[in-house]
Design a protein around this motif. Structure first.
Motif, PDB file in Angstrom:
ATOM      1  N   VAL A  39       0.850  -1.199   0.000  1.00  0.00           N
ATOM      2  CA  VAL A  39       0.000   0.000   0.000  1.00  0.00           C
ATOM      3  C   VAL A  39       0.882   1.244   0.000  1.00  0.00           C
ATOM      4  O   VAL A  39       1.766   1.400   0.837  1.00  0.00           O
ATOM      5  N   THR A  40       0.650   2.129  -0.942  1.00  0.00           N
ATOM      6  CA  THR A  40       1.430   3.358  -1.048  1.00  0.00           C
ATOM      7  C   THR A  40       0.770   4.483  -0.250  1.00  0.00           C
ATOM      8  O   THR A  40      -0.406   4.400   0.125  1.00  0.00           O
ATOM      9  N   LEU A  41       1.529   5.534  -0.018  1.00  0.00           N
ATOM     10  CA  LEU A  41       0.977   6.684   0.703  1.00  0.00           C
ATOM     11  C   LEU A  41      -0.154   7.342  -0.073  1.00  0.00           C
ATOM     12  O   LEU A  41      -1.144   7.795   0.515  1.00  0.00           O
ATOM     13  N   SER A  42      -0.033   7.409  -1.391  1.00  0.00           N
ATOM     14  CA  SER A  42      -1.109   8.012  -2.176  1.00  0.00           C
ATOM     15  C   SER A  42      -2.388   7.200  -2.056  1.00  0.00           C
ATOM     16  O   SER A  42      -3.500   7.747  -2.044  1.00  0.00           O
ATOM     17  N   LYS A  43      -2.257   5.867  -1.929  1.00  0.00           N
ATOM     18  CA  LYS A  43      -3.442   5.031  -1.728  1.00  0.00           C
ATOM     19  C   LYS A  43      -4.038   5.270  -0.341  1.00  0.00           C
ATOM     20  O   LYS A  43      -5.259   5.312  -0.177  1.00  0.00           O
ATOM     21  N   GLU A  44      -3.172   5.452   0.655  1.00  0.00           N
ATOM     22  CA  GLU A  44      -3.672   5.750   1.995  1.00  0.00           C
ATOM     23  C   GLU A  44      -4.380   7.103   2.033  1.00  0.00           C
ATOM     24  O   GLU A  44      -5.386   7.265   2.718  1.00  0.00           O
ATOM     25  N   VAL A  45      -3.839   8.072   1.310  1.00  0.00           N
ATOM     26  CA  VAL A  45      -4.505   9.374   1.224  1.00  0.00           C
ATOM     27  C   VAL A  45      -5.876   9.206   0.582  1.00  0.00           C
ATOM     28  O   VAL A  45      -6.875   9.777   1.041  1.00  0.00           O
ATOM     29  N   GLU A  46      -5.925   8.409  -0.472  1.00  0.00           N
ATOM     30  CA  GLU A  46      -7.197   8.175  -1.161  1.00  0.00           C
ATOM     31  C   GLU A  46      -8.219   7.514  -0.239  1.00  0.00           C
ATOM     32  O   GLU A  46      -9.409   7.840  -0.267  1.00  0.00           O
TER      33      GLU A  46
END
Length: 412
Positions: free
Chosen positions: A45-52
């Motif tokens: 899981v990437t940070l951009s996915k966590e932001v999403e």
């Protein structure tokens, strides 16, 4: 940093090569290489996915940490909002948020936090906090979030330039974005990006002793896709420098070299595979390169040349089982007599190799025609007389493996 998982959420030659690979990977719907970029070791899981996935994300300073219960460590902390990374109506007209957590900062006035929030029934749930001392990660997340609706090849243009950022939180996340990207999207990115810029960066990183060893293979593979023939010198230098701890990326370097200069790449692969005194990890890395080239043969690479190299592993007792299994998957039954002849050799008289030979024989007997098929049936008949239980166990395991390898939705 704090973190809590949330329930129910899952975390001029250039164009020819790129177009060929794009056409190729478009036909690989059943290939694993379609789903994750090869030679990139970071996924997740990437940070951009966590932001999403978060309701909103803000950056700011923690103040007024109040411990309300000493025994269980519960309390509250105020967050002074300085930057909104992902907006939400909950934040309207708010400058300070009170977190239902006791988060002391130890008087470090220069530390700020990026905090990820959920909102449940009007209540704040801060599920992750990342301490930062500058706004580099903030700006990275803002740029990534701005591209949330863009196609992945377009997003990779951003992440590429962050691959060697001095902040490890940032460069690791950018690397992970590539690791989660399909081969097809990587090729699309190569086609649409400034390839001279990418090429210059890659050669710089591959020459640097500061580049993490785990990334050499991935960078070399990318250079193979977008580089010039003369860039092969960089990869030759890597192969010569044993002190660079290249083993973890050797497969990507060999593949990149083969893409740039097919004959030289195949020679380098063959040199490693034919030397039984070579370290096992290097021979296995060369075999992984062969597997990729077999599944995705570029111009100038004939599968017959790859076979010549792989069959040199058959007489190497510490790795023969892997080569035999590849030949079985590739349905290369012309090597049946040689493989069956290994069964009784002392160097190959170990369970893992004998199981590989039996798997090959079972598939060969089922699929090969004429004399080769009869040879396999005769070999299996002899093995059943010697040890029927072993043959039965291998047959059952092979059936199980074949069921697992079937595409989703296929009949049992």
């Amino acid at each position: 940093m704090w973190w809590r998982p949330r329930a129910g959420r899952l975390m001029p030659r250039l164009d020819i090569v790129a177009c060929l690979w794009l056409a190729l990977v478009g036909t690989l719907s059943g290939s694993q290489s379609l789903y994750a970029c090869p030679f990139c070791s970071a996924q997740g899981v990437t940070l951009s996915k966590e932001v999403e996935q978060a309701t909103f994300v803000v950056h700011g300073k923690l103040i007024n940490a109040r411990l309300l219960n000493v025994q269980d460590g519960t309390g509250t902390t105020d967050l002074v909002i300085e930057t909104i990374i992902k907006p939400h109506e909950y934040l309207k007209d708010k400058k300070i948020l009170t977190l239902p957590r006791y988060v002391p900062t130890g008087g470090q006035d220069d530390v700020r936090f990026i905090v990820f929030f959920d909102v449940f029934m009007g209540r704040l749930d801060p599920f992750r906090g990342i301490p930062v001392k500058d706004k580099a990660l903030v700006e990275y997340l803002q740029k990534a979030h701005a591209l949330k609706d863009a196609k992945q090849p377009e997003r990779l243009k951003l992440f590429f330039d962050y691959l060697e950022h001095p902040d490890p939180e940032i460069n690791t996340d950018a690397y992970k974005e590539f690791g989660n990207t399909s081969l097809e999207d990587v090729v699309q990115w190569i086609r649409s990006t400034d390839r001279d810029h990418v090429r210059k960066k890659l050669t710089q990183w591959l020459r640097s002793n500061e580049t993490p060893a785990l990334r050499y293979g991935f960078y070399a593979f990318l250079l193979g896709l977008c580089g010039h023939k003369e860039d092969a010198t960089v990869l030759h230098d890597l192969l010569k420098q044993r002190e660079r701890d290249l083993v973890s990326g050797l497969d990507g370097v060999l593949t990149g070299l083969t893409l740039l200069r097919p004959e030289e790449g195949l020679q380098a692969i063959d040199h490693i595979l034919s030397n039984e005194k070579e370290d096992f990890t290097r021979r296995y890395a060369a075999l992984r390169a062969v597997r990729f080239l077999w599944d995705n043969p570029p111009p100038g690479v004939q599968r017959e040349a790859l076979l010549v190299s792989v069959t040199k592993l058959l007489r190497q007792g510490d790795i023969a089982d892997l080569a035999i299994e590849d030949l079985r998957k590739w349905k290369r039954w012309e090597f049946a007599e040689s493989i069956f002849g290994l069964y009784a050799q002392p160097s190959h008289n170990v369970p893992i190799i004998q199981r590989a030979i039996l798997r090959y024989a079972i598939s060969c007997a089922q699929q090969a025609q004429g004399k080769v098929g009869q040879l396999a049936q005769t070999f299996l008949a002899q093995r059943r007389k010697e040890d029927p239980k072993r043959v039965q166990d291998v047959e059952e395991l092979l059936k199980f493996d074949e069921q697992l390898s079937k595409p989703a939705g296929a009949g049992l």
